[in-house]
Design a protein around this motif. Sequence first.
Motif, PDB file in Angstrom:
ATOM      1  N   PRO A 290      29.212 -36.745  19.924  1.00  0.00           N
ATOM      2  CA  PRO A 290      29.380 -37.741  18.554  1.00  0.00           C
ATOM      3  C   PRO A 290      29.759 -37.297  17.376  1.00  0.00           C
ATOM      4  N   PHE A 291      30.459 -37.709  16.093  1.00  0.00           N
ATOM      5  CA  PHE A 291      31.186 -38.090  15.359  1.00  0.00           C
ATOM      6  C   PHE A 291      31.158 -38.549  13.984  1.00  0.00           C
ATOM      7  N   ALA A 292      31.515 -39.078  12.962  1.00  0.00           N
ATOM      8  CA  ALA A 292      31.319 -40.270  12.059  1.00  0.00           C
ATOM      9  C   ALA A 292      32.401 -39.767  11.807  1.00  0.00           C
ATOM     10  N   PHE A 293      33.109 -40.941  11.063  1.00  0.00           N
ATOM     11  CA  PHE A 293      34.826 -41.127  10.175  1.00  0.00           C
ATOM     12  C   PHE A 293      34.746 -42.260   9.480  1.00  0.00           C
ATOM     13  N   ARG A 294      35.232 -42.017   8.116  1.00  0.00           N
ATOM     14  CA  ARG A 294      35.352 -43.436   7.223  1.00  0.00           C
ATOM     15  C   ARG A 294      36.343 -43.970   7.768  1.00  0.00           C
ATOM     16  N   LYS A 295      36.479 -45.095   8.111  1.00  0.00           N
ATOM     17  CA  LYS A 295      37.534 -46.193   8.356  1.00  0.00           C
ATOM     18  C   LYS A 295      39.069 -46.582   8.037  1.00  0.00           C
TER      19      LYS A 295
END
Length: 391
Positions: A290-295
């Motif tokens: 999993p990872f997350a980033f600003r669009k």
Amino acid sequence: IYSHIYIYIYGLGEESMGSDSHEKSTTSTVFSSPGDSETKRRTYNLLEALQNVFIGHPLNVLISLAIILLSIAKISDSDTHFGYAKVSKASTGFGPNVNRELIIFSTTMFENTSTIRYTESIKSLENSHNLGFKVVICDSSPDEEVREGLKAAGAIVSKQQTTPATKGGALREALTLALRLSPPDTHSILAFQETEKLDMPLHWGRIRQEMEVQKADIAVPKRSEKYFRETYPIGQYFQESFGSQYLNSMAREQITMVGNVDTTGKSGLNRVTINSLRKHWKDLDWHFGPFAFRKEWADFWLQYDSDSWQAQMIPMIYAMRSGAKTISVEIDYRHSTQMKREEEGNPKYLQKRFEQTQSLLPSVSEAFISPVPDYTHEIRTRIEDAAKILA
């Protein structure tokens, strides 16, 4: 009344969740979360004690009416446009609109609906749905029944269009759809996870909070050592521990920045320099997934043409080298007991882990120092220009 008390207690925090089993609560369908018998026993005991106190008490009617009014207020506050109920601020630590601004995207391929990964994915999607997250999936399963089941669990599902069907192509398709669904004029966060990680939706709220507090562009969840070792197959634990240690050591020594990083404090990319990146490097859990980033950083993934696992990791490295502030967020993630049971000592899965190590480590470590693609400079300039305008 009982449902709301149970939801409030059972959903308060990670510390209240055990790791022995994954099952739905018979009292409430809000979480398909891990829960041990001791947690449930304490919860039911509290409910019974509350019942004994309230029955016959003069304030019973007033208390019941107050809880009913609060329940109606919660229902009225739900996001009826997408059909998702929002969880309370008490259980997430955020305001009522936070989950609309984090969209989960994923890729799937199941042979049929009887596999363990499929059944765990359904539980994970139910968790996401009940927590108010939109989930977008690009699926390449041969059986249409798989897609129907994923949709019924609350996901927005698209059949993969790119041929041949590859993981990298599916990731880009899912991300494209997630961008279309993200609220306009917001700094939405896009989060990738494998759907079978059924415990993961319970942690996205805290990860998003850390991104806001630390003003991060990218976040990589890190499994706490205790539950990583306890809940994963032992072979996978050692393989992924070695892989992450190797990549983190390479990053600390070799990672280089690209472009002219502004250190004046006037641009959106001023927070990271080569010296600070190496000196203050925080180890990442590279093999977790999993990872997350600003669009606004999405084009790093959309324009990276890869068919395999590299489509997740290498765009993130290019973004980091281009100035994206990346943080590691430790979480008490509990892996599926069913998946551990299936994979423990299984030669097929051990071979899979071995091949992943051989494939990923050289290509990912090379991305720390190799020239970045030309398109990354254009993306970086666009983000920096937008940040200057906002400033």
